[in-house]
Design a protein around this motif. Structure first.
Motif, short mmCIF file in Angstrom:
data_model
loop_
_atom_site.label_atom_id
_atom_site.label_comp_id
_atom_site.label_asym_id
_atom_site.label_seq_id
_atom_site.Cartn_x
_atom_site.Cartn_y
_atom_site.Cartn_z
N ARG A 169 0.84 -1.21 0.00
CA ARG A 169 0.00 0.00 0.00
C ARG A 169 0.88 1.26 0.00
NH1 ARG A 169 -4.61 2.89 2.26
NH2 ARG A 169 -4.08 5.00 1.58
N THR A 202 -5.49 -2.31 4.26
CA THR A 202 -4.79 -1.58 3.20
C THR A 202 -5.70 -0.69 2.38
OG1 THR A 202 -5.09 -3.37 1.59
CG2 THR A 202 -3.10 -3.45 2.97
N CYS A 204 -7.34 -1.64 -0.10
CA CYS A 204 -7.08 -2.10 -1.47
C CYS A 204 -8.09 -3.17 -1.85
CB CYS A 204 -5.68 -2.71 -1.58
SG CYS A 204 -4.31 -1.56 -1.52
#
Length: 280
Positions: A169, A202, A204
């Motif tokens: 990240r 993260t 993500c």
């Protein structure tokens, strides 16, 4: 937005058989305009799944050899970014297990050597796993820069080490791939929980693609490939059979979640690893 394809496999030690299955799945995926993917992720050991001798026999130097040439050709033929979960790469120290990223032009654009070796005991039929007896561990953190997204690379057991995912990240990852061959026992217990945690931590997208079923070598793997959004929600998944799924990834979600909950700015710890950045 982009559409990712996940090909879940029951790979064996024979590359020709595994490659034929991959191409069959790509044909089915790309023939359907509703399913057509921009990028495709294969599981760990997609091309060779067996014993130490199998990996060492089929290993090739990076970006050389007939098997990697065939993978590059598949990416080109089906016009996808192809993420090969792991492939045995011969090096001066021995053999590494390496994630390969090929462009739609058939070019190798990024490679990542698995950092964490699966040296554990599991209460299953195989019982003793010692990956370090077959492979040499890597020493780099890799984020692949593509027109679709910045893709962080990891492989299987790496999933249990959140510091790696934080570093991905930090290096700009918007999506992190987790190609895997999780054992049935550990997969049933921890697979989804760990994946959702890494996505939430993260912020993500997580694209996790597993091996599944009973393999010729006798190992049993969990499957349950899935895509998880940055909020930790499973947005598409497979169960315990080989096959494929395609999932649309909305990259704007990353920015929305990161803006409303800026955890990276709030962090009081400096996460660092002694590995060099490689963003091919």
């Amino acid at each position: 937005m982009s559409k990712v394809g996940l090909i879940q496999m029951t790979s064996g030690p024979t590359p020709d058989v595994n490659l034929a299955f991959i191409e069959q799945q790509l044909q089915l995926m790309q023939a359907d305009c509703q399913q057509r993917a921009d990028w495709v992720v294969l599981p760990e050991n997609a091309i060779v799944f067996g014993q130490k001798a199998d990996y060492h026999q089929q290993a090739e130097p990076l970006n050389q050899g007939p098997l990697q040439a065939r993978l590059a050709q598949l990416a080109q033929d089906y016009q996808v970014w192809l993420v090969v979960g792991s492939f045995p790469i011969r090096c001066s120290q021995g053999v590494k297990t390496t994630c390969l990223v090929f462009s739609p032009q058939g070019l190798l654009c990024a490679d990542y050597d698995k950092l964490h070796m699966f040296d554990v005991d599991v209460a299953d039929g195989h019982q003793r796993y010692r990956e370090s007896e077959t492979f040499v561990a890597g020493d780099r953190v890799v984020v692949a820069q593509t027109p679709l997204a910045c893709i962080g690379l990891s492989i299987c057991y790496d999933l249990r080490f959140p510091a790696l995912f934080q570093q991905l990240r930090n290096q700009g990852a918007e999506v992190i791939v987790v190609p895997a061959a999780f054992t049935y026992v550990t997969g049933q217990a921890h697979w989804e929980s760990l994946l959702r945690a890494r996505a939430i931590e993260t912020q993500c997208w997580i694209v996790a693609v597993g091996q599944v079923g009973t393999h010729p070598c006798g190992r049993q793997t969990w499957g349950h490939s899935m895509v998880i959004d940055p909020w930790g929600q499973v947005v598409g998944s497979l169960s315990e059979t080989a096959g494929f799924i395609t999932v649309t990834i909305d990259h704007q979600i990353n920015q929305t979640i990161r803006a409303s909950m800026p955890v990276m700015q709030h962090a009081r710890f400096d996460i660092t690893l002694n590995h060099s950045k490689d963003s091919n």
